[in-house]
Design a protein around this motif. Structure first.
Motif, mmCIF file in Angstrom:
data_model
loop_
_atom_site.group_PDB
_atom_site.id
_atom_site.type_symbol
_atom_site.label_atom_id
_atom_site.label_comp_id
_atom_site.label_asym_id
_atom_site.label_seq_id
_atom_site.Cartn_x
_atom_site.Cartn_y
_atom_site.Cartn_z
ATOM 1 N N ALA A 179 0.868 -0.940 -0.062
ATOM 2 C CA ALA A 179 0.211 0.111 0.216
ATOM 3 C C ALA A 179 0.591 1.869 -0.099
ATOM 4 N N ALA A 180 1.900 1.111 0.610
ATOM 5 C CA ALA A 180 2.452 2.839 0.605
ATOM 6 C C ALA A 180 4.243 2.925 -0.551
ATOM 7 N N TYR A 181 3.933 1.618 -0.798
ATOM 8 C CA TYR A 181 4.841 1.868 -2.689
ATOM 9 C C TYR A 181 4.008 2.164 -3.537
ATOM 10 N N LEU A 182 2.227 1.731 -3.504
ATOM 11 C CA LEU A 182 1.341 2.399 -4.582
ATOM 12 C C LEU A 182 1.331 3.822 -4.022
ATOM 13 N N ARG A 183 1.510 4.198 -3.102
ATOM 14 C CA ARG A 183 0.584 5.566 -2.439
ATOM 15 C C ARG A 183 2.321 6.721 -3.343
ATOM 16 N N LEU A 184 2.851 5.745 -2.806
ATOM 17 C CA LEU A 184 4.419 6.580 -3.789
ATOM 18 C C LEU A 184 4.646 7.103 -5.148
ATOM 19 N N VAL A 185 4.147 5.619 -5.172
ATOM 20 C CA VAL A 185 4.513 5.590 -7.364
ATOM 21 C C VAL A 185 3.133 6.324 -7.922
ATOM 22 N N ARG A 186 1.618 6.651 -7.348
ATOM 23 C CA ARG A 186 0.920 7.394 -7.673
ATOM 24 C C ARG A 186 1.260 9.692 -7.646
ATOM 25 N N THR A 187 3.198 9.304 -6.756
ATOM 26 C CA THR A 187 2.856 10.578 -6.870
ATOM 27 C C THR A 187 3.840 10.880 -8.250
ATOM 28 N N PHE A 188 4.576 10.444 -8.773
ATOM 29 C CA PHE A 188 5.637 10.473 -9.439
ATOM 30 C C PHE A 188 5.114 10.753 -11.468
ATOM 31 N N GLY A 189 5.844 11.593 -10.987
ATOM 32 C CA GLY A 189 5.248 12.392 -13.038
ATOM 33 C C GLY A 189 4.568 11.532 -14.141
ATOM 34 N N PRO A 190 6.323 11.069 -14.069
ATOM 35 C CA PRO A 190 4.771 9.757 -14.909
ATOM 36 C C PRO A 190 3.911 8.702 -15.569
ATOM 37 N N PHE A 191 3.818 8.658 -14.144
ATOM 38 C CA PHE A 191 2.409 8.116 -13.691
ATOM 39 C C PHE A 191 1.169 8.772 -13.692
ATOM 40 N N ARG A 192 1.339 10.195 -13.123
ATOM 41 C CA ARG A 192 -0.167 11.027 -13.549
ATOM 42 C C ARG A 192 -0.138 11.372 -14.602
ATOM 43 N N ALA A 193 0.946 11.615 -15.769
ATOM 44 C CA ALA A 193 0.602 11.206 -17.159
ATOM 45 C C ALA A 193 -0.033 10.638 -17.698
ATOM 46 N N ARG A 194 -0.278 9.376 -16.835
ATOM 47 C CA ARG A 194 -1.324 8.988 -17.741
ATOM 48 C C ARG A 194 -2.566 9.034 -17.352
ATOM 49 N N SER A 195 -3.475 7.901 -18.296
ATOM 50 C CA SER A 195 -5.191 8.297 -18.670
ATOM 51 C C SER A 195 -4.854 7.459 -16.627
ATOM 52 N N PRO A 196 -6.324 6.854 -16.868
ATOM 53 C CA PRO A 196 -6.655 7.154 -15.969
ATOM 54 C C PRO A 196 -6.890 5.419 -15.522
ATOM 55 N N ARG A 197 -7.447 4.628 -16.885
ATOM 56 C CA ARG A 197 -7.271 3.330 -17.471
ATOM 57 C C ARG A 197 -5.979 3.044 -17.182
ATOM 58 N N GLU A 198 -5.099 3.729 -17.441
ATOM 59 C CA GLU A 198 -3.470 3.216 -17.545
ATOM 60 C C GLU A 198 -2.935 3.144 -16.108
ATOM 61 N N GLN A 199 -3.793 4.230 -15.302
ATOM 62 C CA GLN A 199 -3.265 4.219 -14.041
ATOM 63 C C GLN A 199 -3.760 2.685 -12.976
ATOM 64 N N ARG A 200 -5.027 2.723 -12.981
ATOM 65 C CA ARG A 200 -5.506 1.234 -12.444
ATOM 66 C C ARG A 200 -4.819 0.386 -13.258
ATOM 67 N N ALA A 201 -4.596 0.025 -14.480
ATOM 68 C CA ALA A 201 -3.609 -1.227 -14.736
ATOM 69 C C ALA A 201 -2.579 -0.806 -14.405
ATOM 70 N N VAL A 202 -1.536 -0.093 -14.362
ATOM 71 C CA VAL A 202 -0.211 -0.486 -13.796
ATOM 72 C C VAL A 202 -0.385 -0.702 -11.747
ATOM 73 N N LEU A 203 -1.491 0.373 -11.164
ATOM 74 C CA LEU A 203 -1.655 -0.412 -9.853
ATOM 75 C C LEU A 203 -2.632 -1.758 -9.578
ATOM 76 N N ASP A 204 -2.673 -2.532 -10.081
ATOM 77 C CA ASP A 204 -3.415 -3.570 -10.621
ATOM 78 C C ASP A 204 -1.916 -4.515 -9.982
ATOM 79 N N ALA A 205 -1.474 -4.315 -11.638
ATOM 80 C CA ALA A 205 -0.208 -4.863 -11.959
ATOM 81 C C ALA A 205 0.886 -5.045 -10.474
ATOM 82 N N LEU A 206 1.258 -3.512 -10.640
ATOM 83 C CA LEU A 206 2.068 -3.247 -9.442
ATOM 84 C C LEU A 206 1.489 -4.194 -7.758
ATOM 85 N N ALA A 207 0.544 -4.580 -7.570
ATOM 86 C CA ALA A 207 -0.257 -4.927 -6.715
ATOM 87 C C ALA A 207 -0.041 -6.280 -6.269
#
Length: 239
Positions: A184-212
């Motif tokens: 959970a802490a790592y996923l919160r960290l990833v959400r703060t990075f610029g390249p992640f925030r530049a993704r579409s909402p769908r891509e963000q969800r896919a990245v978080l699911d894959a990382l989790a």
């Protein structure tokens, strides 16, 4: 989220700055101060601090966290330093956001004669190579062959500042430490990075699911190999 997710800085940075100084500090300014993680390093220097931050929401958190500092809501490019400049100008995790063509010159102009520039930030990696490979594979499972931005080397800020020709005694100090993080802490960290925030909402969800899924499979988290790099430089002569 940024305030809670990003790791803070080790106290070694304050010690390194104090050791580098060749004169007492009268004034300190921090540019791109965010929510105040870097400000905590500067608070130990014992001089009045002005924090310059363009985002009003971050500036509000900063002011609440550090009521002893003066907060100016403005970008560095529109901030007017006090007459004669400041004794120390600091920038934590924001040097790369400034215009490469003007940032060194603006920093030089904001300093007193002989004043110190301190630029610092984290380099994120993983203590376990197996985790490094697995987390990289999780990103690639979403990105495919999409080119990834190259990681900045540890000495990039030092080289950038030295290349300006405006500063002397340019020095790099590195502090390494391991920082355990739950999934959970790592996923919160990833959400703060610029390249992640530049993704579409769908891509963000896919990245978080894959990382989790990956991190849960690795035992419920990872350990960061966190290296904090501090570049110190001195305005020695007028230019």
């Amino acid at each position: 989220m940024y305030d809670d997710a990003r790791p803070g800085y080790p106290p070694d940075l304050t010690t390194a700055i104090v050791s580098y100084l060749d004169r007492p500090l009268e004034t300190v300014a921090e540019i791109g101060a965010g929510t105040g993680h870097g400000t905590a390093v500067l608070a130990g220097l014992g001089a009045p601090i002005t924090c310059v931050e363009p985002d009003r929401r971050m500036a509000a958190i900063l002011a609440a966290r550090h009521p002893e500092v003066t907060v100016v809501v403005a970008p560095f490019e529109r901030w007017s330093p006090p007459p004669g400049g400041v004794s120390l100008l600091a920038c934590a995790m924001a040097w790369h956001w400034l215009d490469p063509a003007t940032r060194a010159r603006r920093a030089f102009d904001a300093l007193t004669q002989g004043g110190t520039l301190a630029v610092f930030g984290h380099r994120y990696a993983y203590a376990d190579p197996t985790h490094d490979a697995a987390i990289g594979a999780a990103f690639r499972s979403v990105d495919g062959d999409r080119p990834q931005p190259p990681a900045r080397p540890d000495d990039w800020a030092r080289d950038d500042i030295a290349a300006s020709g405006l500063f002397s005694d340019v020095t790099l100090v590195s502090v390494a430490r391991e920082v355990p993080m739950t999934t959970a802490a790592y996923l919160r960290l990833v959400r703060t990075f610029g390249p992640f925030r530049a993704r579409s909402p769908r891509e963000q969800r896919a990245v978080l699911d894959a990382l989790a899924g990956t991190l849960d499979g690795l035992g419920g988290g990872t350990v960061l190999d966190l290296r904090t790099n501090l570049t110190l430089a001195r305005r020695a002569v007028a230019a």
